[in-house]
Design an enzyme around this catalytic site. Structure first.
Site, PDB file in Angstrom:
ATOM      1  N   GLY B 337       0.831  -1.209   0.000  1.00 50.54           N
ATOM      2  CA  GLY B 337       0.000   0.000   0.000  1.00 50.54           C
ATOM      3  C   GLY B 337       0.861   1.253   0.000  1.00 50.54           C
ATOM      4  N   GLY B 338       1.945   1.216   0.749  1.00 52.92           N
ATOM      5  CA  GLY B 338       2.864   2.361   0.772  1.00 52.92           C
ATOM      6  C   GLY B 338       3.501   2.577  -0.588  1.00 52.92           C
ATOM      7  CD1 TRP B 340      -1.575   1.486  -5.937  1.00 49.76           C
ATOM      8  CD2 TRP B 340      -1.956   3.238  -4.631  1.00 49.76           C
ATOM      9  NE1 TRP B 340      -2.630   2.170  -6.475  1.00 49.76           N
ATOM     10  CE2 TRP B 340      -2.889   3.261  -5.680  1.00 49.76           C
ATOM     11  CE3 TRP B 340      -2.020   4.272  -3.677  1.00 49.76           C
ATOM     12  CZ2 TRP B 340      -3.867   4.241  -5.826  1.00 49.76           C
ATOM     13  CZ3 TRP B 340      -2.987   5.259  -3.821  1.00 49.76           C
ATOM     14  CH2 TRP B 340      -3.898   5.236  -4.873  1.00 49.76           C
ATOM     15  CG  HIS B 341       0.379   6.144  -1.117  1.00 50.29           C
ATOM     16  ND1 HIS B 341       0.091   4.964  -0.482  1.00 50.29           N
ATOM     17  CD2 HIS B 341      -0.703   6.943  -0.928  1.00 50.29           C
ATOM     18  CE1 HIS B 341      -1.107   5.064   0.078  1.00 50.29           C
ATOM     19  NE2 HIS B 341      -1.612   6.240  -0.181  1.00 50.29           N
ATOM     20  N   GLY B 342       3.778   5.851  -4.329  1.00 51.30           N
ATOM     21  CA  GLY B 342       4.830   6.495  -5.099  1.00 51.30           C
ATOM     22  C   GLY B 342       6.077   5.643  -5.150  1.00 51.30           C
TER      23      GLY B 342
END
Lengths: 272, 490
Positions: B337-338, B340-342
């Protein structure tokens, strides 16, 4: 239009019309508050590149100036080779509080011409402060600029023996600038100086030094800093001068909007 | 001004400009939406015409944001659609799995190339000690969002939760639906596809409720977030030159900024969809009210956290394979998930901290459940959760991870609370905006919903007035600079 959308559509249309009309007139005041306007009208009616060539710059009449190249001895300074660079630039703009007026105008130029602008305002700073610190080198390392504007000298107009005392710091700044092309903006004198303009002219090539001391600028309430409008006009004169005199010319076509925000703005506390 | 100049300028505004992608708070979008709306209303009764029209507008919207990359979403949609058809006709499990695998692999490969290739090359170069030359890759806007939507579709077809869409047009309508295209919320196929089939014409009250959400989003994004950001940007550029107090304010400011920025954009997306007759999932629910990190993830970026739960955490085994495996699944889910942010290790670190916090919270539950739920306990829980949120949001914002240490070091060793009165004096507007945001979080649940319902029944002229005031406030504060530095006022 019938159905659930009519009310919203009319609301948006009326709202849009209000803001369009306001943007066409601009500068509407309610009491002491000046209403900011959108750029709808300006963007729709802006003049294209071809037509623009025939248009006078907006600064005419705002300032009276005798803009010449440095009018002091500069024989000792080696003049760089003439270059025209039309590529988008990463511009670093450093200096003292004069940037408050100059930076928004340069930001408008930068945005219009596809450049990135990183402005660093160090309040109360001088050539000595910058020259004795490694901040410039640090910012150069951080932003990797391809062109640098420097506006310094306003806080050292009345320093005694400045040509001796501030020579080394100035050389340090020039050394930190290295091979990066730059434009130095000398201070806009509000009183005769004790030598800062001579010091700059003796060490900076005439093709990279804009001498501001003879400009007549409207001043803010402190009688020192140019008003915002005068500062914008001042910068327009610098750009016009660069087109004729700067040895490393970058693309600086006149923007349609007066000001913009730099991509990065950093303000540093006055040195202790 | 001539007609040709006007025409040339309009064409220029309509063309793709990498410097100004189309966003909901831009004048260009609203000018286009004014034209879009009456035609949409006209075509709404004919489902297929409406679908074609919205798909065309969505693809144009994406072209305005990402140029020729709109072809990428077209290609993705064709591959997904064809594979979903094949998948639905196959009975053998391995064939069905192969279809899912192919579709997910294509989607993730495209995302991986555009988003993570440079991170991989950089990390590899670091490991082997070679020079890193970044690849010249432009990241298409919203690719992370529509990739997750594409995966949810094919997986749901595989799980037989939904049937494949009747036509490719319906599928690309779902995938490219412009309100949610560039920044979510992540729309789930099982939630959205039935709405395309229904093609429901919204009630007038829904249209106004949608407009209310848009206004709320504009206030959050274009007024509050953009204004607060100016101060935060100054501090985060060189945190070492500021006191701990100023650093803490920037950390607090960024925590609010990112919430307003993201939730404001989500509100606008949900509002536009609602006007068009579609319900998008709620994405934020006053996250800083949370009393623990698990609750935080039920309130923050809800469409992502529920997607991660349903398509990653549960397939990994969820909490069905014992405690250790549950903790492991939690951590893996949050790390991904982390990421996915960048494409940066700081986002992985951000995800890692959240993963560990979720594990710690789960492990502590037997103990926590024994503590009486008094006001003091709630206050302490809230303070801990908010402090953790501020800390992790700072990881999100810092230019390099080293700055996190600098900021924390300043906060703990160079605080200078005596700056407070001067700070309030110099940055009064910033403080007022922050106070508004804190108070907005303190309002009871459902208060904002009730306010929206009241707005919907207000006279037309009052709504117009509110609209004009909101837009003018945005214009007014857009050009007003935050005082650049506190000492300047001395």
């Amino acid at each position: 239009m019938k159905g659930p959308y009519s009310g919203l559509w009319f609301l948006l249309t009326v709202g849009f019309a209000i803001f369009f009309v306001m943007s066409a007139f601009g500068g509407i005041k309610i009491g002491a508050v000046e209403l900011e306007c959108s750029e709808f009208y300006a963007e729709l009616t802006k003049i294209g590149t071809v037509e623009k060539a025939d248009v006078m710059t907006a600064t005419e009449g705002v300032l009276t100036a005798d803009v010449e190249t440095a009018d002091v001895e500069t024989e000792d300074v080696e003049e760089p080779r003439f270059v025209v660079d039309t590529m988008p630039q990463r511009i670093l703009f450093i200096g003292d509080s004069m940037l408050e007026g100059l930076s928004p105008r340069l930001a408008a130029y930068a945005k219009h011409n596809g450049h990135k602008l990183y402005s660093i305002i160090w309040y109360g700073s001088t050539t000595k402060v910058w020259g004795n610190s490694d901040k410039l080198a640090k910012y150069i390392a951080t932003y990797d600029p391809t062109f640098i504007f420097v506006s310094l000298g306003g806080n050292e107009m009345f320093v005694r023996d400045i040509k001796t005392r501030h020579l080394e710091p100035l050389k340090s700044i020039l050394s930190q600038l290295g091979d990066i092309p730059y434009q130095w903006i000398a201070p806009p004198n509000w009183k005769p100086d004790t030598g800062i303009n001579e010091l700059l002219a003796e060490n900076i090539p005439a093709s990279r030094l804009f001498v501001s001391k003879d400009l007549t600028l409207a001043r803010a309430s402190d009688k020192v800093h140019p008003t915002r409008t005068a500062a914008y006009g001042w910068f327009d004169l610098i750009v016009a001068w660069m087109a004729e005199n700067q040895d490393y010319r970058i693309k600086l076509e006149t923007p349609q909007v007066q000001t913009a925000k730099p991509d990065k703005l950093e303000a540093l506390a006055p040195p202790k | 001004m001539t007609i040709s100049t006007l025409w040339a300028n309009i064409l220029e505004k309509l063309a793709y400009d990498p410097q100004s992608p189309m966003i909901f708070s831009s004048g260009t979008f609203w000018a286009l939406f004014l034209i879009f709306m009456p035609i949409y209303a006209l075509l709404k009764r004919s489902r297929m015409k409406m679908i074609v029209y919205v798909v065309a507008f969505s693809l144009y919207f994406y072209y305005k944001s990402s140029g020729v990359f709109f072809l990428l979403i077209v290609a993705t949609s064709i591959i997904d659609y064809l594979l979903s058809l094949v998948l639905a006709r196959r009975e053998k499990e391995w064939q069905r799995k192969l279809c899912v695998l192919l579709s997910v692999a294509v989607s993730l490969s495209v995302l991986g190339y555009f988003k993570y290739a440079n991170l991989l090359v950089e990390s590899w170069s670091y490991l082997v000690g070679s020079n890193f030359q970044p690849l010249d890759i432009i990241l298409p806007v919203g690719i992370s969002f529509y990739t997750f939507q594409s995966i949810s579709y094919i997986v749901d077809v595989y799980r037989r939760r939904i049937e494949p869409t009747d036509s490719w047009l319906e599928y690309i309508f779902f995938l490219s639906f412009f309100p949610a295209l560039v920044a979510g919320p992540i729309v789930r196929a099982d939630h959205f596809l039935p709405q395309i089939k229904d093609n429901r014409i919204p009630e007038r009250s829904e249209v106004w409720m949608g407009f209310w959400l848009i206004l709320l989003g504009v206030v959050k994004k274009a007024l509050l977030a953009d204004y607060i950001a100016q101060y935060n940007d100054i501090i985060f550029t060189t945190p070492e030159t500021y006191t701990g107090f100023e650093n803490l304010m920037a950390m607090l400011g960024y925590t609010m900024q990112i919430y307003c920025d993201f939730s404001g954009y989500s509100d606008m997306a949900i509002g536009i969809a609602m006007i068009m007759g579609y319900r998008l999932p709620q994405n934020f629910n006053l996250p800083y009210k949370s009393l623990n990190v698990t609750e935080f993830w039920h309130r923050w970026h809800i469409s992502l956290s529920s997607w991660l739960r349903d398509y990653l955490y549960i397939p990994l085994g969820g909490n069905r394979r014992g405690k250790v495996r549950t903790y492991f699944n939690n951590l893996v889910t949050m790390l991904i998930g982390g990421l996915w942010h960048g494409a940066s290790w700081k986002f992985v670190a951000w995800g890692g901290f959240h993963g560990v916090a979720l594990i710690v919270h789960k492990m502590s539950l037997p103990l926590l459940n024994r503590i009486p739920n008094t006001r003091l306990v709630k206050l302490v829980s809230w303070l801990l959760t908010v402090s953790f949120a501020i800390f992790t949001m700072t990881i999100f914002r810092v230019n390099v991870l080293g700055d996190l240490w600098v900021m924390l070091h300043n906060v703990f060793t160079n605080f200078h609370l005596d700056y407070l009165p001067v700070f309030v004096d110099v940055r009064l507007t910033w403080c007022i905006f922050m106070l508004i945001l804190i108070i907005s979080h303190a309002m009871p649940d459902g208060w904002w919903q009730r306010l929206g319902e009241r707005f919907a029944v207000m006279p037309w002229v009052v709504k117009l007035l509110i609209f004009v005031v909101v837009v003018q406030l945005v214009l007014q504060f857009r050009s007003e600079d935050v005082a650049p530095f506190i000492y300047f006022q001395f």
